[in-house]
Motif scaffolding. Structure first.
Motif, PDB file in Angstrom:
ATOM      1  N   THR A  33      23.449  11.253  -3.147  1.00 27.50           N
ATOM      2  CA  THR A  33      23.872   9.938  -3.645  1.00 27.50           C
ATOM      3  C   THR A  33      23.764   8.865  -2.567  1.00 27.50           C
ATOM      4  OG1 THR A  33      26.185  10.562  -3.162  1.00 27.50           O
ATOM      5  CG2 THR A  33      25.403  10.850  -5.430  1.00 27.50           C
ATOM      6  N   PHE A  34      24.072   9.205  -1.316  1.00 26.57           N
ATOM      7  CA  PHE A  34      24.038   8.203  -0.251  1.00 26.57           C
ATOM      8  C   PHE A  34      22.601   7.805   0.097  1.00 26.57           C
ATOM      9  CE2 PHE A  34      24.328   6.712   4.176  1.00 26.57           C
ATOM     10  CZ  PHE A  34      25.335   5.756   4.032  1.00 26.57           C
ATOM     11  N   TYR A  35      21.682   8.771   0.099  1.00 26.54           N
ATOM     12  CA  TYR A  35      20.298   8.503   0.507  1.00 26.54           C
ATOM     13  C   TYR A  35      19.340   8.402  -0.685  1.00 26.54           C
ATOM     14  CZ  TYR A  35      21.744   9.503   5.302  1.00 26.54           C
ATOM     15  OH  TYR A  35      22.355   9.461   6.532  1.00 26.54           O
ATOM     16  N   TRP A  36      19.870   8.157  -1.882  1.00 31.81           N
ATOM     17  CA  TRP A  36      19.020   8.185  -3.069  1.00 31.81           C
ATOM     18  C   TRP A  36      17.873   7.190  -3.003  1.00 31.81           C
ATOM     19  CZ3 TRP A  36      18.066   4.236  -6.548  1.00 31.81           C
ATOM     20  CH2 TRP A  36      18.853   3.090  -6.405  1.00 31.81           C
ATOM     21  N   GLN A  37      18.069   6.068  -2.360  1.00 33.78           N
ATOM     22  CA  GLN A  37      17.006   5.066  -2.296  1.00 33.78           C
ATOM     23  C   GLN A  37      15.848   5.493  -1.401  1.00 33.78           C
ATOM     24  OE1 GLN A  37      18.482   0.791  -2.353  1.00 33.78           O
ATOM     25  NE2 GLN A  37      20.376   1.827  -1.755  1.00 33.78           N
ATOM     26  N   SER A  38      16.079   6.467  -0.541  1.00 35.46           N
ATOM     27  CA  SER A  38      15.025   6.955   0.351  1.00 35.46           C
ATOM     28  C   SER A  38      14.263   8.133  -0.250  1.00 35.46           C
ATOM     29  CB  SER A  38      15.635   7.391   1.696  1.00 35.46           C
ATOM     30  OG  SER A  38      16.362   6.331   2.300  1.00 35.46           O
ATOM     31  N   LEU A  39      14.671   8.577  -1.429  1.00 35.15           N
ATOM     32  CA  LEU A  39      14.060   9.747  -2.069  1.00 35.15           C
ATOM     33  C   LEU A  39      13.294   9.332  -3.317  1.00 35.15           C
ATOM     34  CD1 LEU A  39      17.151  12.156  -1.876  1.00 35.15           C
ATOM     35  CD2 LEU A  39      15.162  12.145  -0.341  1.00 35.15           C
ATOM     36  N   TRP A 185      32.411   5.192  -5.031  1.00 34.06           N
ATOM     37  CA  TRP A 185      31.446   5.721  -4.065  1.00 34.06           C
ATOM     38  C   TRP A 185      30.016   5.408  -4.502  1.00 34.06           C
ATOM     39  CZ3 TRP A 185      30.529   7.773   0.613  1.00 34.06           C
ATOM     40  CH2 TRP A 185      29.352   8.493   0.797  1.00 34.06           C
ATOM     41  N   LEU A 186      29.725   5.655  -5.777  1.00 35.50           N
ATOM     42  CA  LEU A 186      28.358   5.478  -6.279  1.00 35.50           C
ATOM     43  C   LEU A 186      27.928   4.007  -6.248  1.00 35.50           C
ATOM     44  CD1 LEU A 186      28.487   7.879  -9.369  1.00 35.50           C
ATOM     45  CD2 LEU A 186      27.331   8.297  -7.189  1.00 35.50           C
ATOM     46  N   VAL A 187      28.800   3.138  -6.726  1.00 36.30           N
ATOM     47  CA  VAL A 187      28.417   1.732  -6.906  1.00 36.30           C
ATOM     48  C   VAL A 187      28.626   0.913  -5.637  1.00 36.30           C
ATOM     49  CG1 VAL A 187      28.885  -0.370  -8.212  1.00 36.30           C
ATOM     50  CG2 VAL A 187      28.859   1.855  -9.375  1.00 36.30           C
ATOM     51  N   LEU A 188      29.802   1.038  -5.037  1.00 37.27           N
ATOM     52  CA  LEU A 188      30.140   0.182  -3.901  1.00 37.27           C
ATOM     53  C   LEU A 188      29.544   0.665  -2.593  1.00 37.27           C
ATOM     54  CD1 LEU A 188      33.900  -0.529  -4.738  1.00 37.27           C
ATOM     55  CD2 LEU A 188      31.872  -1.878  -5.351  1.00 37.27           C
ATOM     56  N   VAL A 189      29.491   1.978  -2.418  1.00 40.09           N
ATOM     57  CA  VAL A 189      28.976   2.516  -1.157  1.00 40.09           C
ATOM     58  C   VAL A 189      27.481   2.814  -1.249  1.00 40.09           C
ATOM     59  CG1 VAL A 189      29.173   4.374   0.537  1.00 40.09           C
ATOM     60  CG2 VAL A 189      31.226   3.490  -0.594  1.00 40.09           C
ATOM     61  N   CYS A 190      27.071   3.479  -2.320  1.00 43.45           N
ATOM     62  CA  CYS A 190      25.684   3.934  -2.425  1.00 43.45           C
ATOM     63  C   CYS A 190      24.777   2.949  -3.150  1.00 43.45           C
ATOM     64  CB  CYS A 190      25.620   5.280  -3.138  1.00 43.45           C
ATOM     65  SG  CYS A 190      26.624   6.563  -2.365  1.00 43.45           S
ATOM     66  N   ILE A 196      21.149   5.686 -13.605  1.00 42.65           N
ATOM     67  CA  ILE A 196      20.513   6.803 -12.899  1.00 42.65           C
ATOM     68  C   ILE A 196      21.475   7.981 -12.825  1.00 42.65           C
ATOM     69  CG2 ILE A 196      19.664   7.594 -10.656  1.00 42.65           C
ATOM     70  CD1 ILE A 196      18.438   4.873 -10.224  1.00 42.65           C
ATOM     71  N   TYR A 197      22.732   7.696 -12.495  1.00 47.18           N
ATOM     72  CA  TYR A 197      23.698   8.789 -12.395  1.00 47.18           C
ATOM     73  C   TYR A 197      23.974   9.414 -13.765  1.00 47.18           C
ATOM     74  CZ  TYR A 197      27.467  11.629 -10.605  1.00 47.18           C
ATOM     75  OH  TYR A 197      28.242  12.709 -10.240  1.00 47.18           O
ATOM     76  N   LEU A 198      24.134   8.572 -14.770  1.00 46.55           N
ATOM     77  CA  LEU A 198      24.459   9.094 -16.101  1.00 46.55           C
ATOM     78  C   LEU A 198      23.310   9.915 -16.677  1.00 46.55           C
ATOM     79  CD1 LEU A 198      26.289   6.011 -17.656  1.00 46.55           C
ATOM     80  CD2 LEU A 198      27.319   8.134 -16.830  1.00 46.55           C
ATOM     81  N   ALA A 199      22.090   9.420 -16.520  1.00 47.61           N
ATOM     82  CA  ALA A 199      20.940  10.126 -17.094  1.00 47.61           C
ATOM     83  C   ALA A 199      20.510  11.304 -16.235  1.00 47.61           C
ATOM     84  CB  ALA A 199      19.768   9.155 -17.270  1.00 47.61           C
ATOM     85  N   GLY A 200      20.450  11.074 -14.910  1.00 48.82           N
ATOM     86  CA  GLY A 200      19.917  12.098 -14.028  1.00 48.82           C
ATOM     87  C   GLY A 200      20.911  13.155 -13.630  1.00 48.82           C
ATOM     88  N   PHE A 201      22.094  12.753 -13.209  1.00 44.67           N
ATOM     89  CA  PHE A 201      23.095  13.699 -12.750  1.00 44.67           C
ATOM     90  C   PHE A 201      23.881  14.296 -13.927  1.00 44.67           C
ATOM     91  CE2 PHE A 201      21.946  11.456  -9.044  1.00 44.67           C
ATOM     92  CZ  PHE A 201      22.447  12.069  -7.908  1.00 44.67           C
ATOM     93  N   VAL A 202      24.443  13.422 -14.764  1.00 45.73           N
ATOM     94  CA  VAL A 202      25.354  13.893 -15.812  1.00 45.73           C
ATOM     95  C   VAL A 202      24.594  14.546 -16.960  1.00 45.73           C
ATOM     96  CG1 VAL A 202      27.117  13.194 -17.475  1.00 45.73           C
ATOM     97  CG2 VAL A 202      27.070  12.157 -15.194  1.00 45.73           C
TER      98      VAL A 202
END
Length: 303
Positions: A33-39, A185-190, A196-202
């Motif tokens: 989640t933290f490095y998602w933009q680099s992947l 964490w997802l919105v404010l930090v990452c 993306i989280y709802l479709a990909g992770f959940v």
């Protein structure tokens, strides 16, 4: 070794493989989640869905008394709501009800049953019937299955909360706070978009979970013959923490996940006799049999 003498207790000390697994899952989730933009986005989805489904397997493990003797410690390991929609405490209570094997697949008594009562089936319209029939195919379980699982669960929980079911409002209040921390964490930090989280992770994580449970149980007259075995689980066996050897798990839920394969190999013949030969040769076998074919009909045949 007769089935009656299979090991029952497996937690005289802390189970370090499970502790390490928890570090890998939560550490991996934080990193992805933290490095998602680099992947690459595809990799984010694949890793994210895997980790959420893997945490579901970990939650299943800890609610059966692993990896320590302390229920408080075990519950703390399973508590974080990475899936967002499922409170761990509700999952724990529901799943332990599922382990009353005499009621397996019963759509009234088994909270994890994929069947409906004949009376409910008669009340459903053609669209609802078509959806439930499609959900009995593997392609249906992987596509609409997560939406049905999440939607029906939330609808049932809303009824309990509105009706004032004792303790339910407190459980959901605490869950909302926990979910808010995950979203912060997802919105404010990452800075991750929620879609993306709802479709990909959940949702993808839910589909992986639906694959595991698709053929785990089937209605049968004898309770022993309602639980399947999926041999040669491979990488998916690791994802599901060997819960593909499902009849063994139901017989001995106190045995740690990493000891199930050796125990299964030692007692395979007795276990296959016990469940009436309901055995699949890996998830590829399930895919070939049921990708477009129904595993069973939605109305429970024994009611």
């Amino acid at each position: 070794m007769p089935l009656e003498t299979l090991p029952r207790i497996d937690r005289s000390t802390a189970e370090w493989p499970t502790m390490l697994l928890a570090v890998v899952i939560y550490g991996g989730w934080l990193l992805v989640t933290f490095y998602w933009q680099s992947l690459p986005l595809v990799l984010v989805v694949l890793l994210g869905g895997w980790l959420v489904a893997w945490q579901g397997s970990l939650q299943h493990e800890v609610m059966h008394g692993h990896p320590t003797r302390s229920r408080a410690v075990n519950d703390a390991i399973g508590w974080p709501p990475l899936s967002l929609w499922l409170p761990y405490r509700v999952y724990r209570l529901s799943h332990l009800r599922h382990h009353r094997d005499e009621y397996l697949t019963d759509p009234i008594e088994d909270p994890e049953s994929a069947y409906v009562t004949p009376e409910r089936w008669q009340r459903l319209g053609p669209v609802a019937r078509a959806v439930l029939k499609f959900n009995m195919t593997l392609v249906g379980r992987l596509t609409v299955g997560p939406a049905l699982m999440i939607g029906l669960f939330l609808a049932d929980e809303a009824k309990l909360v509105i009706a004032g079911e004792p303790g339910r409002r407190q459980v959901w209040a605490l869950h909302v706070v926990s979910v808010a921390l995950v979203l912060a964490w997802l919105v404010l930090v990452c800075a991750m978009p929620l879609w993306i989280y709802l479709a990909g992770f959940v949702y993808f994580g839910g589909a992986l979970t639906r694959l595991r449970s698709f053929a785990e149980h089937k209605a049968a007259e004898r309770a022993e013959e309602r639980t399947a075995i999926v041999e040669n689980g491979g990488l998916l066996g690791l994802l599901y923490l060997n819960n593909n050897l499902h009849v063994l798990h139901h017989l001995r839920p106190a045995v740690a996940w990493y000891r199930l394969p050796s125990l299964y190999r030692a007692e395979r013949d007795a276990l296959v006799r016990h469940n009436g030969g309901l055995v699949y040769d890996g998830y590829g076998d399930i895919l070939r049999r049921y990708f477009l074919n129904r595993h069973d009909e939605p109305p429970h045949p024994g009611m």
